[in-house]
Design an enzyme around this catalytic site. Structure first.
Site, short mmCIF file in Angstrom:
data_model
loop_
_atom_site.label_atom_id
_atom_site.label_comp_id
_atom_site.label_asym_id
_atom_site.label_seq_id
_atom_site.Cartn_x
_atom_site.Cartn_y
_atom_site.Cartn_z
N ASP A 10 -10.11 3.45 -1.78
CA ASP A 10 -9.71 2.07 -2.09
C ASP A 10 -9.85 1.80 -3.59
O ASP A 10 -10.69 2.41 -4.27
CB ASP A 10 -10.56 1.09 -1.27
CG ASP A 10 -9.94 -0.30 -1.21
OD1 ASP A 10 -8.72 -0.43 -1.46
OD2 ASP A 10 -10.68 -1.26 -0.92
N ASN A 46 -1.15 -1.42 6.37
CA ASN A 46 -0.57 -1.33 5.02
C ASN A 46 0.95 -1.54 5.00
O ASN A 46 1.53 -1.76 3.93
CB ASN A 46 -0.93 -0.01 4.34
CG ASN A 46 -2.39 0.11 3.90
OD1 ASN A 46 -2.96 1.19 3.87
ND2 ASN A 46 -3.01 -1.03 3.54
C1 IPE Z 1 -7.99 0.58 3.57
O1 IPE Z 1 -7.80 -0.07 2.37
C2 IPE Z 1 -6.80 1.46 3.87
C3 IPE Z 1 -6.71 2.67 3.07
C4 IPE Z 1 -7.59 3.06 2.19
C5 IPE Z 1 -5.56 3.49 3.34
P1 IPE Z 1 -7.13 -1.51 2.29
O2 IPE Z 1 -7.09 -1.87 0.87
O3 IPE Z 1 -5.84 -1.53 3.02
O4 IPE Z 1 -8.18 -2.40 3.12
P2 IPE Z 1 -8.49 -3.95 3.06
O5 IPE Z 1 -7.17 -4.68 3.13
O6 IPE Z 1 -9.20 -4.22 1.76
O7 IPE Z 1 -9.39 -4.20 4.22
C1 IPE Z 2 -6.03 2.10 -1.87
O1 IPE Z 2 -5.92 1.26 -2.96
C2 IPE Z 2 -4.71 2.75 -1.49
C3 IPE Z 2 -4.16 2.26 -0.21
C4 IPE Z 2 -4.70 1.37 0.57
C5 IPE Z 2 -2.89 2.82 0.20
P1 IPE Z 2 -5.40 -0.24 -2.83
O2 IPE Z 2 -3.93 -0.25 -3.04
O3 IPE Z 2 -5.85 -0.87 -1.56
O4 IPE Z 2 -6.14 -0.89 -4.06
P2 IPE Z 2 -6.74 -2.35 -4.17
O5 IPE Z 2 -7.67 -2.55 -3.02
O6 IPE Z 2 -5.58 -3.29 -4.12
O7 IPE Z 2 -7.45 -2.36 -5.48
MG MG Z 3 -7.47 -2.03 -1.07
#
Ligand code: IPE
Ligand code: IPE
Ligand code: MG
Length: 235
Positions: A16, A64
């Site tokens: 994340d 996602n």
């Molecule tokens: C979790 O991260 C999903 C992945 C790392 C693929 P998200 O960024 O989607 O999770 P939330 O929305 O903060 O819970």
């Molecule tokens: C993790 O990074 C990647 C996926 C969930 C696909 P994020 O895209 O969730 O990054 P933040 O949470 O917005 O910083």
């Molecule tokens: Mg995220």
């Protein structure tokens, strides 16, 4: 040494913070995902070097899909390019790729590459790298429940004969040990639907570092802490 947990057999990452990493640098979010792909390469090489048998990475959740279309497309294209680029490295380093999640909704170009890389690396034994794509723990359990019900019916067995072992054989992780250590980067302290069944007794580790910035030293720090955790499993 001696009395600690040693190395985890199975480490799972919630990768994340790609978006926040990019936003902090005033870059488009897609650049964060690209930098995150480099961390995937680095973390995979580190785990392989350290002799970790199972590494699992949460790449794209069932939730996602609710992101903007452009970001979803960029993530799927990045994943395709990653699979094309990494196949030789996986073969060279004896790494099997396995996909967790429901392939049905994944765009065909990405789905076909996932299938190809899984097929080409199926016999490799040095490490299993699982990529969770269109993965959600609840979705996995529902899909497993459907197939388990079908399996019971086909064998003429009663619902009461369903036990944990039979049920687990229908999960995406069938045959894999449960994660010992779940690491989430970027500061949120939640599972976000990751391995909800399998993480029942996992040690959870949260670091504020974003995924693109997660370094070998950060990985080492997580392993050091895991080594010292007291695991009780209810006993
Ligand atoms: C979790 O991260 C999903 C992945 C790392 C693929 P998200 O960024 O989607 O999770 P939330 O929305 O903060 O819970
Ligand atoms: C993790 O990074 C990647 C996926 C969930 C696909 P994020 O895209 O969730 O990054 P933040 O949470 O917005 O910083
Ligand atoms: Mg995220």
């Amino acid at each position: 040494m001696g009395s600690g947990n040693g190395l985890p057999v199975h480490i799972a990452f919630i990768m994340d913070g790609n978006g926040r990493w990019a936003e902090a640098k005033r870059l488009p979010r897609a650049m964060g995902h690209r930098a995150g792909a480099q961390t995937v390469r680095r973390v995979t090489a580190f785990a392989r070097r350290r002799g970790i048998p199972f590494l699992t990475l949460y790449a794209f959740s069932t939730e996602n899909w609710s992101r903007p279309r452009g970001e979803v497309d960029a993530l799927m294209e990045l994943l395709s390019a990653f699979l094309d680029d990494e196949l030789p490295t996986l073969l060279e380093n004896d790494i099997r790729l396995r996909m967790l999640g429901d392939p049905a909704a994944i765009p065909s170009a990405t789905r076909e590459r996932l299938a190809l890389v899984q097929e080409k690396t199926a016999g490799l034994k040095g490490m299993t790298l699982s990529l969770a794509v269109n993965y959600g723990g609840r979705d996995e359990i529902v899909r497993a429940a459907r197939r388990a019900a079908g399996g019971l019916a086909a064998a003429g067995r009663s619902p009461e004969s369903l036990d944990r072992e039979f049920f687990e054989s229908f999960l995406d992780t069938a045959g894999m040990p449960d994660p010992d250590l779940v690491i989430r980067t970027a500061g949120e302290k939640r599972l976000s639907n990751f391995l909800v069944w399998q993480s029942a007794y996992a040690e959870l580790y949260f670091t504020p570092r974003t995924w693109p910035d997660f370094s070998d030293a950060d990985f080492e720090a997580a392993l050091d802490e895991y080594e010292k955790r007291i695991r009780k499993f209810g006993s």
